[in-house]
Design a protein around this motif. Structure first.
Motif, mmCIF file in Angstrom:
data_model
loop_
_atom_site.group_PDB
_atom_site.id
_atom_site.type_symbol
_atom_site.label_atom_id
_atom_site.label_comp_id
_atom_site.label_asym_id
_atom_site.label_seq_id
_atom_site.Cartn_x
_atom_site.Cartn_y
_atom_site.Cartn_z
ATOM 1 N N LYS A 61 57.369 46.482 12.975
ATOM 2 C CA LYS A 61 57.174 45.329 13.858
ATOM 3 C C LYS A 61 56.898 44.102 12.993
ATOM 4 C CE LYS A 61 55.414 48.217 17.602
ATOM 5 N NZ LYS A 61 54.265 48.510 18.502
ATOM 6 N N GLU A 63 57.951 40.141 11.185
ATOM 7 C CA GLU A 63 58.506 38.821 11.402
ATOM 8 C C GLU A 63 58.984 38.285 10.054
ATOM 9 O OE1 GLU A 63 55.596 36.131 12.964
ATOM 10 O OE2 GLU A 63 54.683 35.770 11.008
ATOM 11 N N THR A 67 62.408 32.371 8.723
ATOM 12 C CA THR A 67 63.563 32.417 9.619
ATOM 13 C C THR A 67 63.666 31.135 10.434
ATOM 14 O OG1 THR A 67 64.669 33.710 11.343
ATOM 15 C CG2 THR A 67 62.291 33.511 11.510
ATOM 16 N N LYS A 70 66.737 34.025 14.436
ATOM 17 C CA LYS A 70 66.926 35.480 14.302
ATOM 18 C C LYS A 70 67.714 35.923 15.525
ATOM 19 C CE LYS A 70 63.616 38.251 15.276
ATOM 20 N NZ LYS A 70 62.298 38.910 15.276
#
Length: 316
Positions: A61, A63, A67, A70
């Motif tokens: 999980k 991140e 980014t 995404k």
């Protein structure tokens, strides 16, 4: 004292998570990289990422810190089942395929010999570094061997881990941590030297030679001699604008700008030398020493150009 030591060992064996964070071996295999946009400081990447761990925490999980978009993240190899696979040694394993757009601040000070380290940064926002740590799994981390990026040389990749200290509790000191385990995958890109030599340096070198040709003509041909450096100066301005338009606006000069600044200075000196020779000839001076001096100046300016370019490329 003995009771304290006993309590410590009991807690260590009964609650191992309190003694040390759960370690996760993480690897990335790059499939595609494209869409390098220096004006918007971004690039697109398509890659596999996998996790191998022992413990109760699911480390998938994640991140991506840098980014921008995404737009695809899917489980790979399990028919859409998000349950991790247990390997023969008892290690849990999960792999995903990710496609997205990532931020990278392109520094162009060495253009067109610039090098860039594109990075993809992975963190888990739920567990701080004292609970979960990502470690590089370099056994399979690599770049697809058939991947080619037009206009660039790909010089390898690297996986590194660190602790990212945000320096803030995000407004909630009871729930939010400051330090998170960070895994960074980097790809080294460099422009080919042939691009600099053939497409950037060769045209301005020819312009420089034509401008210096004015000093090889007899001083009596003042009109022809003056037209060569003036034409060279205008051509140099046009050539500089042709590549500057493709670069993002910046408050500094790139390497190629410095080379053109040297060219402008030398062509200006050539034009000044042409005017001086014309004045000397008009004063009824002998043309023999004038011609000799002009040819010496042409050789000197050529050597200054070559030495200046070498100094800017190597040490500038």
């Amino acid at each position: 004292m003995r009771l304290l030591l006993l309590a410590f060992f009991v807690l260590q064996f009964a609650f191992p998570s309190m003694a040390q964070p759960q370690q996760v071996r993480t690897g990335i295999y790059l499939m595609n990289i494209y869409g390098l946009n220096m004006n918007e400081h971004s690039f697109y990447a398509d890659f596999y990422i996998w996790f191998k761990w022992r413990g109760r925490i699911d480390p998938s999980k994640i991140e991506f810190v840098n980014t921008i978009e995404k737009w695809s993240m899917a489980e790979a190899g399990f028919d859409g089942d998000s349950t991790p696979v247990t390997l023969k040694d008892g290690t849990k394993y999960k792999i995903m395929r990710v496609e997205g757009r990532f931020f990278h601040s392109f520094s162009l000070g060495r253009f067109p010999l610039d090098r860039h380290t594109l990075d993809i940064q992975v963190e888990n926002p739920e567990y701080p570094s004292d609970s979960l740590v990502y470690l590089p799994d370099t056994s399979g981390a690599d770049i697809r061997h058939t991947l080619r990026l037009v206009g660039w040389n790909m010089e390898g990749c690297q996986l590194t881990n660190s602790v990212h200290d945000y320096g803030t509790n995000f407004g909630n000191p009871q729930e939010n941590a400051r330090r998170y385990s960070n895994l960074t995958y980097t790809v080294e890109l460099a422009r080919p030297f042939s691009y600099f030599l053939l497409k950037m340096l060769l045209p301005i070198f020819i312009v420089m030679l034509i401008s210096l040709g004015a000093l090889l003509l007899h001083p009596s041909h003042i009109d022809t001699r003056a037209s060569l450096p003036i034409g060279g100066l205008l051509t140099a301005v046009f050539l500089q604008q042709s590549y500057s338009g493709a670069l993002p606006d910046s408050g500094y000069m790139v390497l190629m700008d410095k080379i053109y600044l040297l060219v402008y200075a030398l062509i200006s000196l050539v034009l000044w030398q042409v005017i001086r020779a014309g004045n000397d000839l008009a004063d009824h001076q002998s043309d023999v020493p004038i011609v000799r001096r002009e040819r010496q100046r042409a050789l000197l300016f050529l050597l200054i150009f070559i030495a200046g370019v070498l100094w800017l490329v190597v040490g500038g």
